[in-house]
Design a protein around this motif. Structure first.
Motif, short mmCIF file in Angstrom:
data_model
loop_
_atom_site.label_atom_id
_atom_site.label_comp_id
_atom_site.label_asym_id
_atom_site.label_seq_id
_atom_site.Cartn_x
_atom_site.Cartn_y
_atom_site.Cartn_z
N PHE A 54 46.56 40.82 28.18
CA PHE A 54 45.94 40.98 29.48
C PHE A 54 46.56 40.34 30.82
O PHE A 54 47.03 39.77 30.69
N ARG A 55 46.11 41.75 31.70
CA ARG A 55 47.84 41.05 32.99
C ARG A 55 46.02 41.39 33.90
O ARG A 55 45.32 41.92 34.14
N GLY A 56 46.12 40.06 34.34
CA GLY A 56 44.78 39.08 35.60
C GLY A 56 46.07 39.48 36.57
O GLY A 56 45.89 40.73 37.31
N THR A 57 46.34 38.33 37.77
CA THR A 57 46.98 38.05 38.47
C THR A 57 48.45 38.57 38.60
O THR A 57 48.65 37.88 37.35
N LEU A 58 48.94 39.18 38.74
CA LEU A 58 51.06 38.99 38.97
C LEU A 58 51.10 37.81 39.50
O LEU A 58 50.17 37.15 40.82
N GLU A 107 54.52 39.26 49.09
CA GLU A 107 53.44 39.51 49.26
C GLU A 107 53.15 40.70 47.53
O GLU A 107 53.95 41.48 47.86
N TYR A 108 52.02 40.31 47.21
CA TYR A 108 51.89 41.12 46.14
C TYR A 108 49.75 41.92 47.19
O TYR A 108 48.74 40.34 47.22
N ASP A 109 49.38 43.00 47.11
CA ASP A 109 48.08 43.12 47.04
C ASP A 109 47.65 43.36 45.74
O ASP A 109 47.82 44.35 45.05
N LEU A 110 47.07 42.95 45.99
CA LEU A 110 45.37 43.09 44.47
C LEU A 110 44.99 43.45 44.63
O LEU A 110 44.87 44.34 42.86
N GLY A 111 44.14 43.97 45.51
CA GLY A 111 43.03 45.15 45.32
C GLY A 111 43.57 46.81 45.24
O GLY A 111 43.09 47.51 44.75
N ALA A 112 45.19 47.12 45.55
CA ALA A 112 45.99 47.99 45.29
C ALA A 112 46.80 48.52 43.77
O ALA A 112 47.05 49.40 43.16
N ASP A 131 49.60 36.54 34.74
CA ASP A 131 48.85 35.20 34.09
C ASP A 131 47.18 36.06 33.53
O ASP A 131 47.23 37.24 33.46
N GLN A 132 46.55 34.99 33.69
CA GLN A 132 44.61 35.24 32.70
C GLN A 132 44.42 35.29 33.64
O GLN A 132 42.84 35.31 32.97
N ASN A 133 44.24 35.34 34.66
CA ASN A 133 43.10 35.43 35.73
C ASN A 133 42.01 36.52 36.13
O ASN A 133 43.34 37.29 36.18
N PHE A 134 41.09 36.18 35.89
CA PHE A 134 40.49 37.77 36.04
C PHE A 134 39.10 37.40 37.23
O PHE A 134 39.00 38.88 37.34
N GLU A 135 39.22 36.47 37.61
CA GLU A 135 37.72 36.78 38.72
C GLU A 135 38.73 37.25 40.14
O GLU A 135 38.82 36.61 40.51
N HIS A 136 38.72 38.12 40.59
CA HIS A 136 39.09 38.75 41.69
C HIS A 136 38.34 38.90 42.42
O HIS A 136 38.38 39.21 44.00
N ALA A 137 36.65 38.43 42.76
CA ALA A 137 35.69 39.17 43.77
C ALA A 137 35.55 38.67 44.91
O ALA A 137 35.51 37.02 45.12
N VAL A 138 36.12 39.39 45.91
CA VAL A 138 35.99 38.75 47.48
C VAL A 138 35.25 39.43 48.33
O VAL A 138 35.01 40.89 47.89
N PHE A 139 34.78 38.82 49.73
CA PHE A 139 34.18 40.16 50.36
C PHE A 139 35.01 40.75 51.08
O PHE A 139 34.64 41.84 51.55
N ASP A 140 36.23 39.90 50.92
CA ASP A 140 36.91 40.70 52.49
C ASP A 140 38.44 41.12 51.71
O ASP A 140 38.77 40.13 51.47
N ARG A 141 38.89 42.49 51.95
CA ARG A 141 39.79 42.74 51.03
C ARG A 141 41.37 42.46 51.63
O ARG A 141 41.86 42.47 50.47
N THR A 142 40.71 41.86 53.00
CA THR A 142 42.38 40.78 53.35
C THR A 142 42.87 40.01 52.39
O THR A 142 44.00 39.49 52.78
#
Length: 162
Positions: A54-58, A107-112, A131-142
């Motif tokens: 699984f590919r979560g967050t860099l 810097e790493y842009d997770l949204g793109a 890593d294994q982190n998969f919870e990426h929900a945010v209200f602001d893309r920044t």
């Protein structure tokens, strides 16, 4: 009546329709009586384990001395097809008068990111990984633009062979 290059009479088409309906119902009934696999997601966060590929967050792993392996070569930035990685480096002068490039900001842009893992494969020092982190929900893309190197971190020094 014509069905996939076959001609059916009225009665033949009716029998064919009933047989395909029975095949679909057999599949549905089989699935209905199977053991249910339901994850109670918000409650089971502690024991939830994603599979190994699984590919979560860099992420950029740091040791207990706040040291990482990134030498700011920029190969991960060049390998990224979306330009989601931005490596900022500085050139410093060491004690013996040599110029050395160090990592200032990663810097790493997770949204793109499209999680293709080309950046991890391009890194010759194994400085980054998913890593294994998969919870990426945010209200602001920044908030999806992450800084991977910790403040005040430095590269792990190679041990000199005597």
């Amino acid at each position: 009546m014509e069905y996939k290059d076959q001609k059916y009479t009225y009665l033949g088409g009716l029998i064919h329709g009933i047989s395909t309906l029975a095949t679909g119902m057999k599949t549905s009934i089989k699935v209905y009586f199977r053991k249910k696999v339901t994850e109670q997601y918000p409650e089971n966060r502690k024991e939830l384990k994603m599979f190994d590929r699984f590919r979560g967050t860099l992420a950029m792993p740091h040791n207990e001395n706040n040291e990482h392996r990134c030498v700011a070569c920029g190969l991960c930035q060049m390998a990224c097809p979306n330009d989601t990685i931005k490596v900022t480096s500085e050139t410093i002068e060491t004690e013996d008068g040599k110029k050395k490039k160090i990592l200032a900001k990663y810097e790493y842009d997770l949204g793109a990111c499209m999680f293709c893992q080309l950046c991890v494969n391009a890194c010759p020092h194994d400085a980054i990984m998913f890593d294994q982190n998969f919870e990426h929900a945010v209200f602001d893309r920044t908030k999806l633009v992450l800084r991977l190197n910790h403040v005040g971190s430095k590269v792990i020094e190679k041990k000199k062979e005597v």
